[in-house]
Write an enzyme that holds these catalytic residues in place. Structure first.
Site, PDB file in Angstrom:
ATOM      1  N   ASP A  48       0.892  -0.891   0.054  1.00  0.00           N
ATOM      2  CA  ASP A  48       0.253   0.143  -0.389  1.00  0.00           C
ATOM      3  C   ASP A  48       0.665   1.267   0.238  1.00  0.00           C
ATOM      4  OD1 ASP A  48       0.808  -0.259   3.100  1.00  0.00           O
ATOM      5  OD2 ASP A  48      -0.792   0.006   3.374  1.00  0.00           O
ATOM      6  N   ASP A  87      -0.773  -6.479   0.396  1.00  0.00           N
ATOM      7  CA  ASP A  87      -0.816  -5.877   1.008  1.00  0.00           C
ATOM      8  C   ASP A  87      -2.275  -5.866   1.309  1.00  0.00           C
ATOM      9  OD1 ASP A  87       1.407  -5.095   3.178  1.00  0.00           O
ATOM     10  OD2 ASP A  87       1.230  -3.254   2.310  1.00  0.00           O
ATOM     11  N   LYS A 116      -0.380  -9.777   3.274  1.00  0.00           N
ATOM     12  CA  LYS A 116       0.049  -9.218   4.351  1.00  0.00           C
ATOM     13  C   LYS A 116      -0.838  -7.909   5.375  1.00  0.00           C
ATOM     14  CE  LYS A 116       3.597  -5.719   3.687  1.00  0.00           C
ATOM     15  NZ  LYS A 116       3.280  -4.780   4.606  1.00  0.00           N
ATOM     16  N   GLU A 118      -0.744  -5.498   9.318  1.00  0.00           N
ATOM     17  CA  GLU A 118       0.071  -4.943   9.959  1.00  0.00           C
ATOM     18  C   GLU A 118      -0.620  -5.019  11.219  1.00  0.00           C
ATOM     19  OE1 GLU A 118       0.285  -1.038   9.427  1.00  0.00           O
ATOM     20  OE2 GLU A 118       0.954  -0.808   6.875  1.00  0.00           O
ATOM     21  N   GLU A 185       9.574  -3.408  10.569  1.00  0.00           N
ATOM     22  CA  GLU A 185      10.098  -2.244   9.949  1.00  0.00           C
ATOM     23  C   GLU A 185      10.580  -1.294  11.295  1.00  0.00           C
ATOM     24  OE1 GLU A 185       8.084   0.919   7.206  1.00  0.00           O
ATOM     25  OE2 GLU A 185       7.133  -0.461   7.384  1.00  0.00           O
TER      26      GLU A 185
END
Length: 298
Positions: A48, A87, A116, A118, A185
């Site tokens: 993204d 994403d 993926k 978060e 990250e």
């Protein structure tokens, strides 16, 4: 002609066990997909991040499932070897049903092989729900761009021991829930090393130091053409591989070679912050209960 064997989840695990570094890059279109695949990139992410590097936005928040599907459809047909991850954009996995619907679209329409998302332990029920239905999942810890309005800005995560310990817990819980891959990250190198040591799945770093199982960067960043670079806001972990390169493909091959050899990232492109991390292993933590899963459905 030699047959090219596509990379899959099992191959990524084999690479981790063998100590072979995993080279990853973002990609959003057919032309670059062809070049990256030919240059030996192992994992390609339709991130993204397209909201910032392709659309010129300040955050990834406005990116939609439709847009990620579109860019994945551009990339997927060009790949002979690289493993494609896409994403799940902001709030597309806010409930179990929305997460499954979005994942179905990314895989069936977009051609992705993995999705993926978060977030830490609070996403364990989502990861488990997808995993048991055959959806490979990549978890993402540390700096989480979709949470920027909650965090306040883009900054190094896990600086304090308590935050680092929490991230260690999160990594373990997400793997137990069924995550097949983990991205870290913008965290201290020592924390990246510790998480990689305890993780049962491959760990890919972006600003997480040299000890992770692989590295990922944004394609436009390594080519020195992203908005962040041109605006003078280049992240510490970004390295310009166009410097001295004869072509874009040569730059990508140089990046892959440095990841494979361990030359990238070096200290200049890492965050070396002191951490105590007194407890040697994360404490046992239960997965979210059925009540938690039920609340996600509302």
């Amino acid at each position: 002609m030699e047959t090219v064997k596509p990379i899959n989840v099992a191959e990524l695990r084999r690479m981790r066990v063998a100590g072979e570094k995993i080279a990853s890059l973002t990609c959003y279109d057919a032309s670059f997909a062809l070049v990256e695949d030919r240059a030996g990139v192992d994992v390609i992410l339709v991130g993204d991040s397209l909201g910032m590097v392709m659309q010129g936005g300040n955050t990834t928040t406005p990116v939609t499932v439709d847009q990620v599907v579109y860019h994945s459809k551009c990339v997927a047909p060009q790949l002979k070897r690289a493993f494609l991850v896409a994403d799940l954009p902001f709030l597309s996995y806010a409930t179990l049903e929305r997460a499954l619907d979005a994942s179905q679209r990314l895989m069936q329409e977009g051609g992705a092989k993995m999705v993926k998302l978060e977030g830490g332990r609070e996403q364990a029920s989502i990861v488990e729900y997808l995993a048991v239905r055959g959806v490979p999942v990549c978890a993402h810890l540390g700096l989480q761009p979709q949470f920027v309005h909650k965090m306040g800005n883009f900054k190094v995560q896990g600086r304090e021991d308590a935050a680092a310990e929490a991230m260690l817990h999160d990594a373990k819980v997400l793997a137990e829930a069924g995550a097949d891959l983990l991205v870290l990250e913008c965290i201290p190198s020592e924390l990246g090393r510790r998480i990689t040591e305890i993780s049962p799945v491959p760990v890919i770093g972006i600003g997480a130091g040299p000890s992770t199982d692989g590295q990922i960067l944004v394609l436009q960043d390594i080519l020195d053409i992203s908005p962040l670079v041109t605006l003078g806001r280049k992240p510490r972990f970004v390295k310009n591989y166009m410097d001295g390169a004869a072509s874009i493909e040569a730059a990508i091959r140089a990046y892959v070679a440095e990841v494979k050899s361990g030359a990238y990232p070096d200290a200049e492109h890492s965050f070396d912050l002191p951490l105590t991390l007194q407890s040697p292993e994360p404490k046992a933590m239960k997965l979210p209960t059925a009540k938690v899963a039920a609340r996600r459905k509302k």
